[in-house]
Design a protein around this motif. Structure first.
Motif, PDB file in Angstrom:
ATOM      1  N   ASN A  43      54.741  35.136  23.989  1.00 16.57           N
ATOM      2  CA  ASN A  43      54.480  36.441  24.615  1.00 16.57           C
ATOM      3  C   ASN A  43      52.990  36.684  24.803  1.00 16.57           C
ATOM      4  OD1 ASN A  43      57.101  37.153  25.058  1.00 16.57           O
ATOM      5  ND2 ASN A  43      57.332  38.249  23.112  1.00 16.57           N
ATOM      6  N   LYS A  44      52.196  36.211  23.843  1.00 15.40           N
ATOM      7  CA  LYS A  44      50.739  36.364  23.984  1.00 15.40           C
ATOM      8  C   LYS A  44      50.252  35.557  25.189  1.00 15.40           C
ATOM      9  CE  LYS A  44      49.611  37.293  19.142  1.00 15.40           C
ATOM     10  NZ  LYS A  44      48.743  38.464  19.204  1.00 15.40           N
ATOM     11  N   MET A  45      50.796  34.382  25.365  1.00 12.00           N
ATOM     12  CA  MET A  45      50.389  33.565  26.519  1.00 12.00           C
ATOM     13  C   MET A  45      50.874  34.191  27.825  1.00 12.00           C
ATOM     14  SD  MET A  45      48.456  30.985  27.003  1.00 12.00           S
ATOM     15  CE  MET A  45      48.401  29.477  26.039  1.00 12.00           C
ATOM     16  N   ARG A  46      52.022  34.888  27.750  1.00  8.96           N
ATOM     17  CA  ARG A  46      52.530  35.582  28.955  1.00  8.96           C
ATOM     18  C   ARG A  46      51.539  36.648  29.416  1.00  8.96           C
ATOM     19  NH1 ARG A  46      57.260  36.157  27.214  1.00  8.96           N
ATOM     20  NH2 ARG A  46      58.082  34.373  28.314  1.00  8.96           N
ATOM     21  N   VAL A  47      50.914  37.315  28.467  1.00 11.81           N
ATOM     22  CA  VAL A  47      49.899  38.327  28.807  1.00 11.81           C
ATOM     23  C   VAL A  47      48.748  37.642  29.565  1.00 11.81           C
ATOM     24  CG1 VAL A  47      48.205  39.947  27.838  1.00 11.81           C
ATOM     25  CG2 VAL A  47      50.494  39.825  26.853  1.00 11.81           C
ATOM     26  N   SER A  48      48.334  36.485  29.059  1.00 11.66           N
ATOM     27  CA  SER A  48      47.237  35.749  29.725  1.00 11.66           C
ATOM     28  C   SER A  48      47.636  35.335  31.133  1.00 11.66           C
ATOM     29  CB  SER A  48      46.866  34.502  28.919  1.00 11.66           C
ATOM     30  OG  SER A  48      46.309  34.874  27.689  1.00 11.66           O
ATOM     31  N   LEU A  49      48.865  34.844  31.275  1.00  9.89           N
ATOM     32  CA  LEU A  49      49.320  34.426  32.615  1.00  9.89           C
ATOM     33  C   LEU A  49      49.288  35.612  33.579  1.00  9.89           C
ATOM     34  CD1 LEU A  49      50.576  32.337  34.584  1.00  9.89           C
ATOM     35  CD2 LEU A  49      52.829  33.063  33.763  1.00  9.89           C
ATOM     36  N   ASN A  50      49.742  36.768  33.108  1.00 10.89           N
ATOM     37  CA  ASN A  50      49.763  37.941  33.995  1.00 10.89           C
ATOM     38  C   ASN A  50      48.357  38.383  34.391  1.00 10.89           C
ATOM     39  OD1 ASN A  50      52.524  38.001  34.151  1.00 10.89           O
ATOM     40  ND2 ASN A  50      52.755  39.344  32.386  1.00 10.89           N
ATOM     41  N   ILE A  51      47.418  38.305  33.456  1.00 12.28           N
ATOM     42  CA  ILE A  51      46.022  38.651  33.786  1.00 12.28           C
ATOM     43  C   ILE A  51      45.493  37.677  34.843  1.00 12.28           C
ATOM     44  CG2 ILE A  51      43.650  38.759  32.879  1.00 12.28           C
ATOM     45  CD1 ILE A  51      44.899  39.705  30.192  1.00 12.28           C
ATOM     46  N   MET A  52      45.815  36.406  34.667  1.00 17.95           N
ATOM     47  CA  MET A  52      45.370  35.399  35.649  1.00 17.95           C
ATOM     48  C   MET A  52      45.947  35.695  37.031  1.00 17.95           C
ATOM     49  SD  MET A  52      45.616  31.781  33.611  1.00 17.95           S
ATOM     50  CE  MET A  52      44.742  31.512  32.072  1.00 17.95           C
ATOM     51  N   LYS A  53      47.240  35.983  37.073  1.00 18.56           N
ATOM     52  CA  LYS A  53      47.887  36.261  38.371  1.00 18.56           C
ATOM     53  C   LYS A  53      47.265  37.479  39.045  1.00 18.56           C
ATOM     54  CE  LYS A  53      52.671  34.707  37.793  1.00 18.56           C
ATOM     55  NZ  LYS A  53      54.035  35.237  37.598  1.00 18.56           N
ATOM     56  N   GLU A  54      47.011  38.531  38.245  1.00 26.46           N
ATOM     57  CA  GLU A  54      46.435  39.757  38.810  1.00 26.46           C
ATOM     58  C   GLU A  54      45.036  39.511  39.372  1.00 26.46           C
ATOM     59  OE1 GLU A  54      46.784  42.782  35.766  1.00 26.46           O
ATOM     60  OE2 GLU A  54      48.970  42.542  35.821  1.00 26.46           O
ATOM     61  N   ALA A  55      44.247  38.715  38.667  1.00 30.34           N
ATOM     62  CA  ALA A  55      42.881  38.424  39.142  1.00 30.34           C
ATOM     63  C   ALA A  55      42.932  37.666  40.466  1.00 30.34           C
ATOM     64  CB  ALA A  55      42.123  37.625  38.085  1.00 30.34           C
ATOM     65  N   VAL A  56      43.848  36.700  40.544  1.00 25.66           N
ATOM     66  CA  VAL A  56      43.987  35.910  41.776  1.00 25.66           C
ATOM     67  C   VAL A  56      44.359  36.824  42.952  1.00 25.66           C
ATOM     68  CG1 VAL A  56      45.481  34.183  42.887  1.00 25.66           C
ATOM     69  CG2 VAL A  56      44.547  33.717  40.607  1.00 25.66           C
ATOM     70  N   GLU A  57      45.299  37.738  42.731  1.00 26.90           N
ATOM     71  CA  GLU A  57      45.757  38.660  43.789  1.00 26.90           C
ATOM     72  C   GLU A  57      44.663  39.648  44.184  1.00 26.90           C
ATOM     73  OE1 GLU A  57      48.682  38.895  45.532  1.00 26.90           O
ATOM     74  OE2 GLU A  57      48.991  36.904  44.643  1.00 26.90           O
ATOM     75  N   LYS A  58      43.985  40.181  43.179  1.00 22.40           N
ATOM     76  CA  LYS A  58      42.981  41.240  43.400  1.00 22.40           C
ATOM     77  C   LYS A  58      41.896  40.810  44.388  1.00 22.40           C
ATOM     78  CE  LYS A  58      39.673  43.893  40.572  1.00 22.40           C
ATOM     79  NZ  LYS A  58      39.943  45.309  40.632  1.00 22.40           N
ATOM     80  N   ALA A  59      41.409  39.606  44.208  1.00 20.08           N
ATOM     81  CA  ALA A  59      40.279  39.159  45.039  1.00 20.08           C
ATOM     82  C   ALA A  59      40.665  38.992  46.497  1.00 20.08           C
ATOM     83  CB  ALA A  59      39.724  37.855  44.483  1.00 20.08           C
ATOM     84  N   VAL A  60      41.943  38.692  46.734  1.00 22.56           N
ATOM     85  CA  VAL A  60      42.364  38.516  48.124  1.00 22.56           C
ATOM     86  C   VAL A  60      42.621  39.873  48.788  1.00 22.56           C
ATOM     87  CG1 VAL A  60      44.107  37.464  49.629  1.00 22.56           C
ATOM     88  CG2 VAL A  60      43.325  36.231  47.609  1.00 22.56           C
ATOM     89  N   LYS A  61      43.039  40.849  47.968  1.00 25.59           N
ATOM     90  CA  LYS A  61      43.372  42.170  48.525  1.00 25.59           C
ATOM     91  C   LYS A  61      42.171  43.112  48.619  1.00 25.59           C
ATOM     92  CE  LYS A  61      48.172  42.386  46.981  1.00 25.59           C
ATOM     93  NZ  LYS A  61      48.773  42.601  45.673  1.00 25.59           N
ATOM     94  N   GLU A  62      41.293  43.056  47.622  1.00 22.82           N
ATOM     95  CA  GLU A  62      40.206  44.056  47.549  1.00 22.82           C
ATOM     96  C   GLU A  62      38.839  43.487  47.923  1.00 22.82           C
ATOM     97  OE1 GLU A  62      40.176  45.924  43.679  1.00 22.82           O
ATOM     98  OE2 GLU A  62      42.365  46.019  43.676  1.00 22.82           O
ATOM     99  N   ASP A  63      37.954  44.397  48.316  1.00 20.94           N
ATOM    100  CA  ASP A  63      36.572  43.988  48.580  1.00 20.94           C
ATOM    101  C   ASP A  63      35.816  44.030  47.261  1.00 20.94           C
ATOM    102  OD1 ASP A  63      36.471  43.450  51.322  1.00 20.94           O
ATOM    103  OD2 ASP A  63      36.689  45.597  51.713  1.00 20.94           O
ATOM    104  N   ILE A  64      35.450  42.885  46.779  1.00 16.30           N
ATOM    105  CA  ILE A  64      34.783  42.828  45.475  1.00 16.30           C
ATOM    106  C   ILE A  64      33.315  42.456  45.663  1.00 16.30           C
ATOM    107  CG2 ILE A  64      34.724  41.624  43.242  1.00 16.30           C
ATOM    108  CD1 ILE A  64      37.714  41.246  43.433  1.00 16.30           C
ATOM    109  N   LYS A  65      32.457  43.161  44.984  1.00 17.80           N
ATOM    110  CA  LYS A  65      31.029  42.829  45.017  1.00 17.80           C
ATOM    111  C   LYS A  65      30.603  42.565  43.578  1.00 17.80           C
ATOM    112  CE  LYS A  65      27.615  42.158  47.748  1.00 17.80           C
ATOM    113  NZ  LYS A  65      27.732  40.930  48.503  1.00 17.80           N
ATOM    114  N   SER A  66      29.906  41.487  43.382  1.00 14.99           N
ATOM    115  CA  SER A  66      29.501  41.151  42.016  1.00 14.99           C
ATOM    116  C   SER A  66      28.353  42.046  41.551  1.00 14.99           C
ATOM    117  CB  SER A  66      29.061  39.687  41.956  1.00 14.99           C
ATOM    118  OG  SER A  66      27.874  39.520  42.703  1.00 14.99           O
ATOM    119  N   MET A  67      28.144  42.122  40.241  1.00 12.09           N
ATOM    120  CA  MET A  67      27.056  42.944  39.682  1.00 12.09           C
ATOM    121  C   MET A  67      25.688  42.499  40.215  1.00 12.09           C
ATOM    122  SD  MET A  67      28.721  45.055  37.778  1.00 12.09           S
ATOM    123  CE  MET A  67      27.639  45.845  36.638  1.00 12.09           C
TER     124      MET A  67
END
Ligand code: SF4
Length: 293
Positions: A43-67
């Motif tokens: 279950n702990k690894m499942r949390v990591s997988l979900n964070i990874m998936k969300e990060a992958v999706e976020k960058a394609v959907k949103e305009d991200i600017k680095s610090m």
């Protein structure tokens, strides 16, 4: 301890002796070391997988600017390029993996949530490989979680016997280790053997041996993001080599030792101080002045 291992050779021996895959052994090891149930470990690894998936999706959907303002929008550009009428040079799958890796680095550089596996500077490679292959071949979450455990075995060995830190061993240690982890995970995910997985990790480390750490302005943006794109390509290419039966003639443990020795010989200018390599170019120096004033 029954399931513990400290080297690649021992990992393979235990897999053979206990008739287990790398990920099965790894889950048992984690449960044995932490005293929590195997279900909780997964279950702990499942949390990591979900964070990874969300990060992958976020960058394609949103305009991200680095610090630091040196990166942002690269995952979208790659995706738009793939979806346009232009022909991709390296193929659709590689384009997707590169976008996932670079996008996760955009999330990291904008202080978003990522899984530092093994480090923040190399955080795009593992999701770039596992999430992309999972999606491409319609592989379920449980198998992707298995792949992350396989990756963690490789990461644990490199961390124990060498380093995954750019400040200590250069970028070969950081993005090289991430590629080695991802490649082993992909091999098992695609039905390869524990031996093939460990050989893939050797390929990855050897492919970038000597790579220096030279972040512009000391920020984990450039050349880090590009090295995550190259890192995911390294992982997929090395996995493909091993699945095709092209193994490495140097054992994994000797490769890890060689990488560590090379890292120790790198001057401090080339180990995350931003005093050498591309970070010391005229353009990098003026960018640094611009960012920090
Ligand atoms: S260049 Fe240095 S900071 Fe950037 S990814 Fe490589 S090891 Fe990390």
């Amino acid at each position: 301890m029954k399931y513990n291992f400290t080297s690649g050779a021992e990992l393979l021996e235990k897999c053979k002796e206990l008739n287990m895959t790398i990920h099965e052994l790894c889950v048992e090891r984690e449960a044995e070391l932490t005293g929590i149930s195997k279900e909780e470990v997964r279950n702990k690894m499942r949390v990591s997988l979900n964070i990874m998936k969300e990060a992958v999706e976020k960058a394609v959907k949103e305009d991200i600017k680095s610090m630091g303002g040196l990166i942002g929008g690269e995952a979208k550009k790659l995706t738009n390029f793939r979806n346009s009428s232009a022909k991709t040079v390296s193929g659709g799958l590689m384009n997707k993996a590169m976008a996932a890796a670079m996008g996760t680095m955009e999330v990291n550089a904008s202080m978003g949530l990522i899984v530092a596996a093994p480090t923040a500077g190399s955080c795009g490679i593992l999701p770039g490989a596992i999430v992309t292959i999972g999606k491409e071949y319609d592989i379920d979450d449980e198998t992707m979680i298995d792949a992350l455990f396989t990756a963690s075995a490789i990461g644990a060995i490199i961390t124990r016997n060498a380093t995954v830190s750019g400040a200590e061993g250069g970028c070969q240690a950081e993005t090289g280790a991430a590629a080695a982890m991802a490649s082993a995970g992909v091999v098992e995910m695609m039905g390869g053997s524990p031996e093939q997985a460990v050989h893939a990790a050797s390929h990855c480390l050897q492919n970038v041996m000597g790579l220096v750490c030279d972040p512009i302005a000391g920020l984990v943006e450039v050349p880090c993001q590009g090295r995550n794109a190259i890192g995911v390509a390294n992982a997929l290419i090395s996995a493909e080599l091993c699945l095709a039966g092209i193994l490495n003639i140097i054992p994994f443990d000797e490769t890890v030792e060689a990488m560590y020795k090379v890292g120790k010989t790198l001057p401090m200018e080339l180990r995350e101080t931003a005093l050498g390599g591309v970070a010391a170019t005229c353009t990098a120096c003026s960018l640094t002045n611009k960012i920090f004033g």
